[in-house]
Design a protein around this motif. Structure first.
Motif, PDB file in Angstrom:
ATOM      1  N   VAL A 183       0.694  -1.178   0.449  1.00 47.17           N
ATOM      2  CA  VAL A 183       0.072  -0.175   0.016  1.00 47.17           C
ATOM      3  C   VAL A 183       1.288   1.557   0.132  1.00 47.17           C
ATOM      4  O   VAL A 183       0.762   2.196  -1.075  1.00 47.17           O
ATOM      5  N   ILE A 184       1.614   1.194   1.079  1.00 47.66           N
ATOM      6  CA  ILE A 184       2.646   2.460   1.329  1.00 47.66           C
ATOM      7  C   ILE A 184       3.641   2.468  -0.384  1.00 47.66           C
ATOM      8  O   ILE A 184       4.010   3.752  -1.140  1.00 47.66           O
ATOM      9  N   ARG A 185       4.191   1.713  -1.259  1.00 48.76           N
ATOM     10  CA  ARG A 185       4.546   2.178  -2.244  1.00 48.76           C
ATOM     11  C   ARG A 185       4.622   3.005  -3.223  1.00 48.76           C
ATOM     12  O   ARG A 185       4.807   2.730  -4.043  1.00 48.76           O
ATOM     13  N   LYS A 186       2.765   2.282  -3.011  1.00 45.35           N
ATOM     14  CA  LYS A 186       1.032   3.807  -4.186  1.00 45.35           C
ATOM     15  C   LYS A 186       1.916   5.289  -3.492  1.00 45.35           C
ATOM     16  O   LYS A 186       2.144   6.103  -4.873  1.00 45.35           O
ATOM     17  N   PHE A 187       2.814   6.095  -2.654  1.00 44.60           N
ATOM     18  CA  PHE A 187       3.192   6.659  -2.848  1.00 44.60           C
ATOM     19  C   PHE A 187       4.625   7.228  -2.490  1.00 44.60           C
ATOM     20  O   PHE A 187       4.895   8.472  -2.004  1.00 44.60           O
ATOM     21  N   PHE A 188       4.981   6.176  -2.244  1.00 42.68           N
ATOM     22  CA  PHE A 188       6.646   6.095  -1.752  1.00 42.68           C
ATOM     23  C   PHE A 188       7.657   4.626  -2.277  1.00 42.68           C
ATOM     24  O   PHE A 188       7.637   3.832  -1.788  1.00 42.68           O
ATOM     25  N   PRO A 189       7.425   4.897  -3.571  1.00 44.53           N
ATOM     26  CA  PRO A 189       7.877   4.272  -5.006  1.00 44.53           C
ATOM     27  C   PRO A 189       9.562   3.762  -4.108  1.00 44.53           C
ATOM     28  O   PRO A 189       9.796   4.361  -3.532  1.00 44.53           O
ATOM     29  N   LYS A 190      10.213   3.091  -4.096  1.00 42.21           N
ATOM     30  CA  LYS A 190      11.116   2.645  -4.337  1.00 42.21           C
ATOM     31  C   LYS A 190      12.331   3.511  -4.688  1.00 42.21           C
ATOM     32  O   LYS A 190      13.152   3.606  -4.411  1.00 42.21           O
ATOM     33  N   ASP A 191      12.227   4.063  -5.917  1.00 47.17           N
ATOM     34  CA  ASP A 191      13.364   4.788  -6.351  1.00 47.17           C
ATOM     35  C   ASP A 191      13.974   5.970  -4.755  1.00 47.17           C
ATOM     36  O   ASP A 191      14.396   7.201  -4.573  1.00 47.17           O
ATOM     37  N   LYS A 192      12.887   6.055  -4.133  1.00 47.48           N
ATOM     38  CA  LYS A 192      12.653   7.036  -2.765  1.00 47.48           C
ATOM     39  C   LYS A 192      13.513   6.834  -1.607  1.00 47.48           C
ATOM     40  O   LYS A 192      14.049   7.222   0.113  1.00 47.48           O
ATOM     41  N   GLY A 193      14.147   5.287  -1.302  1.00 47.38           N
ATOM     42  CA  GLY A 193      14.640   4.919  -0.299  1.00 47.38           C
ATOM     43  C   GLY A 193      13.595   3.614  -0.181  1.00 47.38           C
ATOM     44  O   GLY A 193      12.276   3.031  -0.101  1.00 47.38           O
ATOM     45  N   PRO A 194      14.193   2.398   1.092  1.00 51.11           N
ATOM     46  CA  PRO A 194      13.737   1.445   1.558  1.00 51.11           C
ATOM     47  C   PRO A 194      12.051   1.756   2.383  1.00 51.11           C
ATOM     48  O   PRO A 194      12.443   2.789   3.160  1.00 51.11           O
ATOM     49  N   ILE A 195      11.613   0.837   2.971  1.00 51.32           N
ATOM     50  CA  ILE A 195      10.174   0.571   3.620  1.00 51.32           C
ATOM     51  C   ILE A 195      10.630   1.786   4.964  1.00 51.32           C
ATOM     52  O   ILE A 195       9.978   2.531   5.763  1.00 51.32           O
ATOM     53  N   THR A 196      11.862   1.299   5.379  1.00 49.28           N
ATOM     54  CA  THR A 196      12.652   1.743   6.483  1.00 49.28           C
ATOM     55  C   THR A 196      12.645   3.207   6.728  1.00 49.28           C
ATOM     56  O   THR A 196      12.768   3.611   7.503  1.00 49.28           O
ATOM     57  N   ASN A 197      12.572   4.014   5.634  1.00 47.33           N
ATOM     58  CA  ASN A 197      13.177   5.141   5.956  1.00 47.33           C
ATOM     59  C   ASN A 197      11.734   6.113   6.362  1.00 47.33           C
ATOM     60  O   ASN A 197      11.643   7.156   6.972  1.00 47.33           O
ATOM     61  N   ILE A 198      10.742   5.069   6.409  1.00 41.79           N
ATOM     62  CA  ILE A 198       9.388   6.045   6.867  1.00 41.79           C
ATOM     63  C   ILE A 198       9.504   5.832   7.904  1.00 41.79           C
ATOM     64  O   ILE A 198       9.211   4.491   9.177  1.00 41.79           O
ATOM     65  N   ASP A 199       9.402   6.617   8.707  1.00 43.69           N
ATOM     66  CA  ASP A 199       9.431   7.140  10.145  1.00 43.69           C
ATOM     67  C   ASP A 199       7.572   6.592  10.474  1.00 43.69           C
ATOM     68  O   ASP A 199       6.872   6.486  10.128  1.00 43.69           O
ATOM     69  N   PRO A 200       7.875   5.514  12.210  1.00 47.98           N
ATOM     70  CA  PRO A 200       7.093   4.981  12.379  1.00 47.98           C
ATOM     71  C   PRO A 200       6.070   6.165  13.323  1.00 47.98           C
ATOM     72  O   PRO A 200       5.630   6.232  14.982  1.00 47.98           O
ATOM     73  N   ILE A 201       6.206   7.007  12.354  1.00 48.63           N
ATOM     74  CA  ILE A 201       4.524   8.371  13.426  1.00 48.63           C
ATOM     75  C   ILE A 201       2.913   8.764  12.778  1.00 48.63           C
ATOM     76  O   ILE A 201       3.328   7.937  11.851  1.00 48.63           O
ATOM     77  N   GLY A 202       2.472   9.721  13.822  1.00 49.52           N
ATOM     78  CA  GLY A 202       1.467   9.428  13.035  1.00 49.52           C
ATOM     79  C   GLY A 202       1.088  11.074  12.873  1.00 49.52           C
ATOM     80  O   GLY A 202       2.207  11.178  12.917  1.00 49.52           O
ATOM     81  N   ASN A 203       0.171  11.670  12.553  1.00 44.46           N
ATOM     82  CA  ASN A 203      -0.122  12.800  12.663  1.00 44.46           C
ATOM     83  C   ASN A 203       0.121  13.699  13.477  1.00 44.46           C
ATOM     84  O   ASN A 203       0.478  15.236  13.482  1.00 44.46           O
ATOM     85  N   SER A 204      -0.078  12.495  14.976  1.00 43.89           N
ATOM     86  CA  SER A 204      -0.211  13.508  16.224  1.00 43.89           C
ATOM     87  C   SER A 204       0.636  12.844  16.668  1.00 43.89           C
ATOM     88  O   SER A 204       0.593  11.779  17.023  1.00 43.89           O
ATOM     89  N   PRO A 205       1.403  13.167  17.886  1.00 44.57           N
ATOM     90  CA  PRO A 205       1.832  14.374  17.764  1.00 44.57           C
ATOM     91  C   PRO A 205       2.830  15.206  17.567  1.00 44.57           C
ATOM     92  O   PRO A 205       3.865  14.399  17.350  1.00 44.57           O
ATOM     93  N   VAL A 206       2.945  16.431  16.282  1.00 39.44           N
ATOM     94  CA  VAL A 206       3.876  16.396  15.253  1.00 39.44           C
ATOM     95  C   VAL A 206       4.289  18.434  15.848  1.00 39.44           C
ATOM     96  O   VAL A 206       3.208  18.668  15.582  1.00 39.44           O
TER      97      VAL A 206
END
Length: 210
Positions: A183-206
Protein backbone atom coordinates in the motif's frame (compact mmCIF):
# COMPACT_ATOMS: atom_id res chain seq x y z
CA UNK A 1 18.67 -3.99 73.69
CA UNK A 2 17.57 -0.63 75.14
CA UNK A 3 20.85 0.92 73.97
CA UNK A 4 20.32 -0.32 70.39
CA UNK A 5 16.76 0.99 70.38
CA UNK A 6 17.92 4.39 71.62
CA UNK A 7 20.69 4.54 69.00
CA UNK A 8 18.26 3.61 66.24
CA UNK A 9 15.82 6.34 67.34
CA UNK A 10 18.64 8.89 67.44
CA UNK A 11 19.86 8.02 63.93
CA UNK A 12 16.33 8.08 62.55
CA UNK A 13 15.70 11.51 64.07
CA UNK A 14 19.00 12.77 62.66
CA UNK A 15 18.16 11.58 59.14
CA UNK A 16 14.70 13.18 59.29
CA UNK A 17 16.22 16.44 60.53
CA UNK A 18 18.76 16.51 57.69
CA UNK A 19 16.11 15.82 55.05
CA UNK A 20 13.85 18.52 56.47
CA UNK A 21 16.74 21.00 56.57
CA UNK A 22 17.62 20.34 52.92
CA UNK A 23 14.03 20.74 51.78
CA UNK A 24 13.55 23.99 53.69
CA UNK A 25 16.82 25.55 52.54
CA UNK A 26 16.27 24.56 48.91
CA UNK A 27 12.71 25.91 48.87
CA UNK A 28 13.81 29.14 50.52
CA UNK A 29 16.62 29.62 48.03
CA UNK A 30 14.29 29.12 45.06
CA UNK A 31 11.78 31.65 46.39
CA UNK A 32 14.51 34.19 47.12
CA UNK A 33 16.16 33.73 43.74
CA UNK A 34 13.68 32.89 40.92
CA UNK A 35 16.54 32.20 38.51
CA UNK A 36 17.34 29.04 40.47
CA UNK A 37 13.91 27.68 39.57
CA UNK A 38 14.74 28.18 35.90
CA UNK A 39 17.96 26.21 36.33
CA UNK A 40 16.06 23.31 37.89
CA UNK A 41 13.92 22.87 34.78
CA UNK A 42 15.81 22.68 31.46
CA UNK A 43 12.62 23.51 29.55
CA UNK A 44 12.33 26.94 31.19
CA UNK A 45 14.58 29.31 29.30
CA UNK A 46 14.64 32.68 27.61
CA UNK A 47 11.68 32.96 25.23
CA UNK A 48 12.33 33.19 21.50
CA UNK A 49 9.49 34.61 19.42
CA UNK A 50 10.75 32.82 16.30
CA UNK A 51 10.49 29.45 18.06
CA UNK A 52 6.89 29.78 19.25
CA UNK A 53 4.51 27.14 17.95
CA UNK A 54 0.74 27.20 17.60
CA UNK A 55 -1.15 24.24 19.04
CA UNK A 56 -3.96 22.96 16.83
CA UNK A 57 -6.31 20.19 17.88
CA UNK A 58 -9.00 18.77 15.63
CA UNK A 59 -12.30 17.97 17.28
CA UNK A 60 -15.92 17.00 16.82
CA UNK A 61 -18.94 18.50 18.58
CA UNK A 62 -19.61 15.38 20.68
CA UNK A 63 -19.96 15.82 24.45
CA UNK A 64 -17.01 13.49 25.02
CA UNK A 65 -14.76 15.47 22.69
CA UNK A 66 -15.86 18.78 24.17
CA UNK A 67 -14.79 17.79 27.67
CA UNK A 68 -11.45 16.54 26.38
CA UNK A 69 -10.84 19.87 24.67
CA UNK A 70 -11.80 21.84 27.77
CA UNK A 71 -9.31 19.92 29.91
CA UNK A 72 -6.59 20.18 27.30
CA UNK A 73 -7.07 23.93 26.80
CA UNK A 74 -6.99 24.51 30.57
CA UNK A 75 -3.55 22.90 30.82
CA UNK A 76 -2.33 24.55 27.64
CA UNK A 77 -3.06 27.98 29.11
CA UNK A 78 -1.18 27.16 32.30
CA UNK A 79 1.93 25.83 30.56
CA UNK A 80 2.03 28.45 27.80
CA UNK A 81 2.16 31.20 30.44
CA UNK A 82 5.25 29.82 32.16
CA UNK A 83 8.46 31.81 31.64
CA UNK A 84 10.36 30.85 28.51
CA UNK A 85 7.64 28.58 27.14
CA UNK A 86 7.72 27.92 23.38
CA UNK A 87 3.97 27.42 23.40
CA UNK A 88 2.07 30.11 21.53
CA UNK A 89 -1.59 30.24 20.57
CA UNK A 90 -4.20 27.50 20.58
CA UNK A 91 -6.94 26.57 18.12
CA UNK A 92 -9.60 23.92 18.28
CA UNK A 93 -10.25 23.01 14.65
CA UNK A 94 -13.89 21.96 14.77
CA UNK A 95 -14.75 19.79 11.78
CA UNK A 96 -18.48 19.54 12.39
CA UNK A 97 -19.24 22.32 9.93
CA UNK A 98 -21.10 24.52 12.42
CA UNK A 99 -20.33 26.43 15.66
CA UNK A 100 -21.07 24.89 19.06
CA UNK A 101 -21.42 26.11 22.65
CA UNK A 102 -17.65 26.26 23.31
CA UNK A 103 -16.88 28.97 20.78
CA UNK A 104 -16.55 31.64 23.50
CA UNK A 105 -14.58 29.39 25.86
CA UNK A 106 -11.97 27.88 23.53
CA UNK A 107 -10.39 29.56 20.49
CA UNK A 108 -12.13 27.67 17.69
CA UNK A 109 -12.04 27.59 13.90
CA UNK A 110 -14.94 25.83 12.19
CA UNK A 111 -14.26 23.81 9.05
CA UNK A 112 -16.32 21.43 6.94
CA UNK A 113 -16.35 17.67 7.46
CA UNK A 114 -15.60 15.33 4.60
CA UNK A 115 -18.47 14.84 2.14
CA UNK A 116 -21.02 12.22 3.12
CA UNK A 117 -19.53 8.73 2.98
CA UNK A 118 -15.96 9.83 2.30
CA UNK A 119 -14.84 9.02 5.84
CA UNK A 120 -15.91 5.39 5.28
CA UNK A 121 -17.32 5.33 8.80
CA UNK A 122 -13.95 6.30 10.29
CA UNK A 123 -14.36 9.83 11.67
CA UNK A 124 -10.60 10.26 12.17
CA UNK A 125 -10.23 10.66 8.39
CA UNK A 126 -11.69 14.14 8.91
CA UNK A 127 -8.54 15.24 10.74
CA UNK A 128 -6.17 15.77 7.78
CA UNK A 129 -8.93 17.47 5.78
CA UNK A 130 -9.63 19.74 8.76
CA UNK A 131 -5.95 20.71 8.99
CA UNK A 132 -5.79 21.47 5.27
CA UNK A 133 -8.77 23.83 5.47
CA UNK A 134 -7.49 25.56 8.60
CA UNK A 135 -3.98 26.09 7.21
CA UNK A 136 -5.34 27.48 3.94
CA UNK A 137 -7.88 29.81 5.52
CA UNK A 138 -6.67 30.91 8.96
CA UNK A 139 -4.14 33.60 9.85
CA UNK A 140 -1.53 31.88 12.03
CA UNK A 141 1.17 34.15 13.42
CA UNK A 142 3.51 31.45 14.76
CA UNK A 143 6.04 29.87 12.40
CA UNK A 144 5.58 26.38 13.84
CA UNK A 145 2.52 24.25 14.49
CA UNK A 146 1.93 21.44 16.95
CA UNK A 147 -0.69 19.03 15.66
CA UNK A 148 -2.25 17.61 18.80
CA UNK A 149 -5.27 15.61 19.93
CA UNK A 150 -7.98 16.36 22.51
CA UNK A 151 -6.78 13.69 24.94
CA UNK A 152 -3.34 15.26 25.37
CA UNK A 153 -2.81 16.67 28.87
CA UNK A 154 0.17 19.03 29.00
CA UNK A 155 1.85 18.72 32.40
CA UNK A 156 4.98 20.72 31.47
CA UNK A 157 5.75 23.32 28.80
CA UNK A 158 6.46 21.55 25.52
CA UNK A 159 9.75 22.64 23.96
CA UNK A 160 9.92 23.26 20.23
CA UNK A 161 12.10 20.33 19.17
CA UNK A 162 11.71 21.03 15.46
CA UNK A 163 14.74 22.49 13.69
CA UNK A 164 14.03 24.57 10.62
CA UNK A 165 12.09 22.43 8.18
CA UNK A 166 12.98 19.26 10.09
CA UNK A 167 9.87 18.42 12.16
CA UNK A 168 9.72 16.63 15.49
CA UNK A 169 7.33 13.77 16.20
CA UNK A 170 6.69 10.90 18.59
CA UNK A 171 7.33 7.34 17.34
CA UNK A 172 4.67 4.71 18.02
CA UNK A 173 5.63 1.06 18.38
CA UNK A 174 2.37 -0.11 16.81
CA UNK A 175 2.89 1.84 13.57
CA UNK A 176 4.74 -0.59 11.32
CA UNK A 177 5.15 0.68 7.74
CA UNK A 178 7.03 -2.46 6.65
CA UNK A 179 3.89 -4.56 7.15
CA UNK A 180 2.02 -2.53 4.55
CA UNK A 181 4.68 -2.07 1.90
CA UNK A 182 2.31 -2.85 -0.98
CA UNK A 183 0.00 0.00 0.00
CA UNK A 184 2.74 2.43 0.99
CA UNK A 185 4.60 1.98 -2.29
CA UNK A 186 1.71 3.73 -4.04
CA UNK A 187 2.83 6.93 -2.33
CA UNK A 188 6.47 6.10 -1.59
CA UNK A 189 8.04 4.56 -4.73
CA UNK A 190 11.20 2.48 -4.57
CA UNK A 191 13.37 5.29 -5.93
CA UNK A 192 12.77 7.12 -2.64
CA UNK A 193 14.43 4.35 -0.67
CA UNK A 194 13.49 1.43 1.57
CA UNK A 195 10.29 1.34 3.60
CA UNK A 196 12.41 1.59 6.73
CA UNK A 197 13.03 5.24 5.81
CA UNK A 198 9.45 5.96 6.83
CA UNK A 199 9.19 6.98 10.46
CA UNK A 200 6.63 5.12 12.62
CA UNK A 201 4.67 8.26 13.42
CA UNK A 202 1.18 9.61 13.01
CA UNK A 203 0.16 13.18 12.34
CA UNK A 204 0.06 13.80 16.08
CA UNK A 205 1.93 14.80 18.09
CA UNK A 206 4.03 16.57 15.47
CA UNK A 207 5.71 19.98 15.59
CA UNK A 208 6.34 21.25 12.07
CA UNK A 209 7.18 24.51 10.33
CA UNK A 210 4.41 26.09 8.27
Amino acid sequence: MAYESLLYSFLLALVVALITYNIVTTTTAVHQNPSIEDDLDPIIRKPNEERLFHTAVTATDSAYNKWQCRVMYYWHKKQSQRPGSDMGGFTRVLHSGSPDNLMDEIPTYVVDPLPQGKDQGYVVLNRPWAFVQWLNQADIKEEYILMAEPDHIIVKPIPNLAKGFLPAAFPFFYITPNKYEKVIRKFFPKDKGPITNIDPIGNSPVIIKK
